[in-house]
Design an enzyme around this catalytic site. Structure first.
Site, PDB file in Angstrom:
ATOM      1  N   GLY A  71      22.739  -2.345 -15.070  1.00  0.00           N
ATOM      2  CA  GLY A  71      21.440  -2.872 -15.469  1.00  0.00           C
ATOM      3  C   GLY A  71      20.373  -2.682 -14.402  1.00  0.00           C
ATOM      4  N   ASN A 152      18.075 -14.256 -19.015  1.00  0.00           N
ATOM      5  CA  ASN A 152      19.449 -14.529 -18.576  1.00  0.00           C
ATOM      6  C   ASN A 152      19.676 -15.972 -18.157  1.00  0.00           C
ATOM      7  OD1 ASN A 152      17.636 -13.077 -16.656  1.00  0.00           O
ATOM      8  ND2 ASN A 152      19.091 -13.850 -15.160  1.00  0.00           N
ATOM      9  N   GLN A 180      21.220  -8.905 -21.637  1.00  0.00           N
ATOM     10  CA  GLN A 180      21.812 -10.139 -22.167  1.00  0.00           C
ATOM     11  C   GLN A 180      21.908 -10.161 -23.694  1.00  0.00           C
ATOM     12  OE1 GLN A 180      23.318 -12.488 -20.471  1.00  0.00           O
ATOM     13  NE2 GLN A 180      22.708 -11.933 -18.403  1.00  0.00           N
ATOM     14  N   ALA A 201      27.379  -2.799 -18.811  1.00  0.00           N
ATOM     15  CA  ALA A 201      28.700  -2.984 -19.433  1.00  0.00           C
ATOM     16  C   ALA A 201      29.352  -4.324 -19.113  1.00  0.00           C
ATOM     17  CB  ALA A 201      29.635  -1.855 -18.997  1.00  0.00           C
ATOM     18  N   HIS A 202      29.112  -4.854 -17.885  1.00  0.00           N
ATOM     19  CA  HIS A 202      29.945  -5.997 -17.472  1.00  0.00           C
ATOM     20  C   HIS A 202      29.552  -7.328 -18.113  1.00  0.00           C
ATOM     21  CE1 HIS A 202      27.508  -8.104 -14.244  1.00  0.00           C
ATOM     22  NE2 HIS A 202      26.838  -6.973 -14.309  1.00  0.00           N
ATOM     23  N   THR A 238      27.920  12.672  -9.966  1.00  0.00           N
ATOM     24  CA  THR A 238      29.091  12.950 -10.796  1.00  0.00           C
ATOM     25  C   THR A 238      29.363  11.761 -11.715  1.00  0.00           C
ATOM     26  OG1 THR A 238      29.978  14.330  -9.049  1.00  0.00           O
ATOM     27  CG2 THR A 238      31.565  13.555 -10.692  1.00  0.00           C
ATOM     28  N   CYS A 327      19.483 -24.633  -3.947  1.00  0.00           N
ATOM     29  CA  CYS A 327      20.561 -24.440  -2.981  1.00  0.00           C
ATOM     30  C   CYS A 327      21.462 -23.258  -3.324  1.00  0.00           C
ATOM     31  CB  CYS A 327      21.417 -25.694  -2.899  1.00  0.00           C
ATOM     32  SG  CYS A 327      20.486 -27.064  -2.250  1.00  0.00           S
TER      33      CYS A 327
HETATM   34  N1  PLP Z   1      18.957  -7.710 -16.201  1.00  0.00           N
HETATM   35  C1  PLP Z   1      19.432  -8.886 -16.619  1.00  0.00           C
HETATM   36  C2  PLP Z   1      18.669  -9.648 -17.654  1.00  0.00           C
HETATM   37  C3  PLP Z   1      20.622  -9.392 -16.108  1.00  0.00           C
HETATM   38  O1  PLP Z   1      21.084 -10.575 -16.515  1.00  0.00           O
HETATM   39  C4  PLP Z   1      21.311  -8.635 -15.131  1.00  0.00           C
HETATM   40  C5  PLP Z   1      22.553  -9.156 -14.508  1.00  0.00           C
HETATM   41  O2  PLP Z   1      22.626 -10.292 -14.102  1.00  0.00           O
HETATM   42  C6  PLP Z   1      20.772  -7.406 -14.731  1.00  0.00           C
HETATM   43  C7  PLP Z   1      19.591  -6.973 -15.281  1.00  0.00           C
HETATM   44  C8  PLP Z   1      21.457  -6.545 -13.699  1.00  0.00           C
HETATM   45  O3  PLP Z   1      22.521  -5.860 -14.293  1.00  0.00           O
HETATM   46  P1  PLP Z   1      23.697  -5.246 -13.379  1.00  0.00           P
HETATM   47  O4  PLP Z   1      24.473  -6.408 -12.848  1.00  0.00           O
HETATM   48  O5  PLP Z   1      24.491  -4.392 -14.335  1.00  0.00           O
HETATM   49  O6  PLP Z   1      23.044  -4.444 -12.319  1.00  0.00           O
END
Ligand code: PLP
Length: 385
Positions: A71, A152, A180, A201-202, A238, A327
């Site tokens: 992302g 997010n 998200q 992907a994650h 690559t 914090c």
């Molecule tokens: N954009 C949003 C809205 C996200 O929640 C996140 C991850 O927390 C990202 C971008 C970043 O993605 P990545 O962890 O794949 O770099």
């Protein structure tokens, strides 16, 4: 002890089926997709199959999908790539919202440092961008506008389709960060009227460190990484073949889950948490939009306590959540999203984000609802506030 993971906006566990699909591409099918021999051709073929799967799910064409490292890179490529390419035509104005992920905000701040002008459009108390505000700030110099599909932290779903409609006839590229929303709400790049869309992907039970950027055909965009000219020159390096296979499998499975009613199931669990907490607990408020929010996102502010203490206490009961309180971050300021929606510092400090996922059950939610009031009361008893 029970261990319940309710932090799916941070990351998700790798799906077993995704892992199995990836495995051969770490070992026997290891070819470099640029090689002419059979090993190389095998990798090339699976990359193109993966591209087709992703394109189909978001209603794009395969040659509009570019693989990246996630992302963050997709956001950087979309905004910097378009900004750099179009500045030749004296287009040095960029717009975004105040509640974007840092991958977008810090990219825009960097562009400001090197001579671009950026407007950060405010949001209302629910985190919803004001479309009129955005429209008013558009100038002839605007090259790219980036507004996230859903936030997010607080889960608010932004009016992307409406913004896209306004921008359709203008010479402005429209990017949305859909990290998200992919796999939770249907994505159709034509209906959304976007030119660029970020995928990771994650967040959908795929591997970390791989993502994609949708780039509408004809978009004027420069690469930000220079090298061997992979991905039609837009993203050298690559190809991460196992990662790409994992991303495609993850997105395919997420689509299947959505068709089988998973988003509605999550929505029911989310609504139960919100209803029970708001009706049975004191001095608590819901952050984000009451209706237009991600099906798996809950975000509360508990007055008089510190979010980080709450997260640690819940963790001691085996429940993993997160907070936007000061914090937990490296700065002393609470999250920029909570500030942008106008929370008082004392409310921003007591924030708790619960993000549900496919392994969460009714039982998990009941356990959370049993533990949460106990933990909040314990912390309030010792709070100086
Ligand atoms: N954009 C949003 C809205 C996200 O929640 C996140 C991850 O927390 C990202 C971008 C970043 O993605 P990545 O962890 O794949 O770099």
């Amino acid at each position: 002890m029970k261990r319940i993971y309710m932090d799916h906006a941070a990351t998700t566990p790798l799906d077993k089926e995704v892992f199995e699909a990836m495995q051969p591409y770490f070992s026997e099918k290891f070819g470099n997709a640029s090689s002419l021999h059979k090993f190389g051709r095998e990798s090339r073929e699976v990359i193109e199959e993966s591209r087709e799967i992703i394109a189909r799910v978001i209603n794009a064409s395969p040659d509009e999908i570019y693989f990246t490292s996630g992302g963050t890179e997709s956001d950087n490529l979309a905004i910097k790539g378009v900004a750099f390419r179009n500045k030749k035509e004296n287009k040095r104005h960029i717009m975004t919202s105040k509640i974007e992920h840092h991958a977008v905000l810090h990219t825009c701040q960097y562009l400001e440092k090197i001579g671009f002008r950026v407007d950060y459009v405010p949001v209302d108390k629910y985190g919803m961008i004001n479309v009129n505000d955005l429209e008013e700030k558009i100038t002839k110099e605007t090259s790219v506008i980036s507004v996230m599909h859903a936030n997010n932290e607080i889960g608010t779903i932004e009016p992307i389709r409406e913004i896209g409609e306004i921008l359709k006839e203008k010479e402005i590229y429209f990017h949305t960060d859909a990290v998200q929303t992919v796999g939770k709400i249907p994505i159709d790049v034509e209906k959304l009227n976007v030119d660029l869309l970020t995928i990771s992907a994650h967040k959908i039970y795929g591997p970390k460190g791989v993502g994609a950027l949708y780039v509408r055909k004809g978009t004027k965009i420069d690469p930000i990484l220079h090298g061997g000219g992979h991905e039609k020159g837009l993203r050298s390096g690559t190809e991460n073949v196992p990662g790409i296979v994992g991303l495609a499998k993850a997105i395919e499975l997420a689509e299947k889950r959505m068709k089988n009613g998973e988003s509605e199931r999550l929505e029911r669990l989310k609504d139960k948490i919100i209803k029970e907490v708001l009706s049975n607990m004191d001095k608590v408020k819901l952050n984000g939009h009451p209706k237009l929010r991600l099906p798996n996102n809950v975000n509360f502010s508990f007055y008089g306590i510190e979010g980080e203490a709450l997260v640690l206490k819940l963790d001691s009961y085996g429940i993993a959540t997160s907070t936007g309180s000061a914090c937990s971050s490296k700065s002393l300021e609470p999250s920029h999203v909570l500030i942008a929606i106008g929370l008082r510092p004392e409310d921003a400090h007591g924030s708790l984000r619960i993000t549900l996922g496919k392994e969460n059950t009714e039982e998990d939610v009941s356990y959370l609802l049993e533990v949460l009031p106990k933990v909040v009361n314990e912390l309030r008893e010792i709070s100086v506030l």
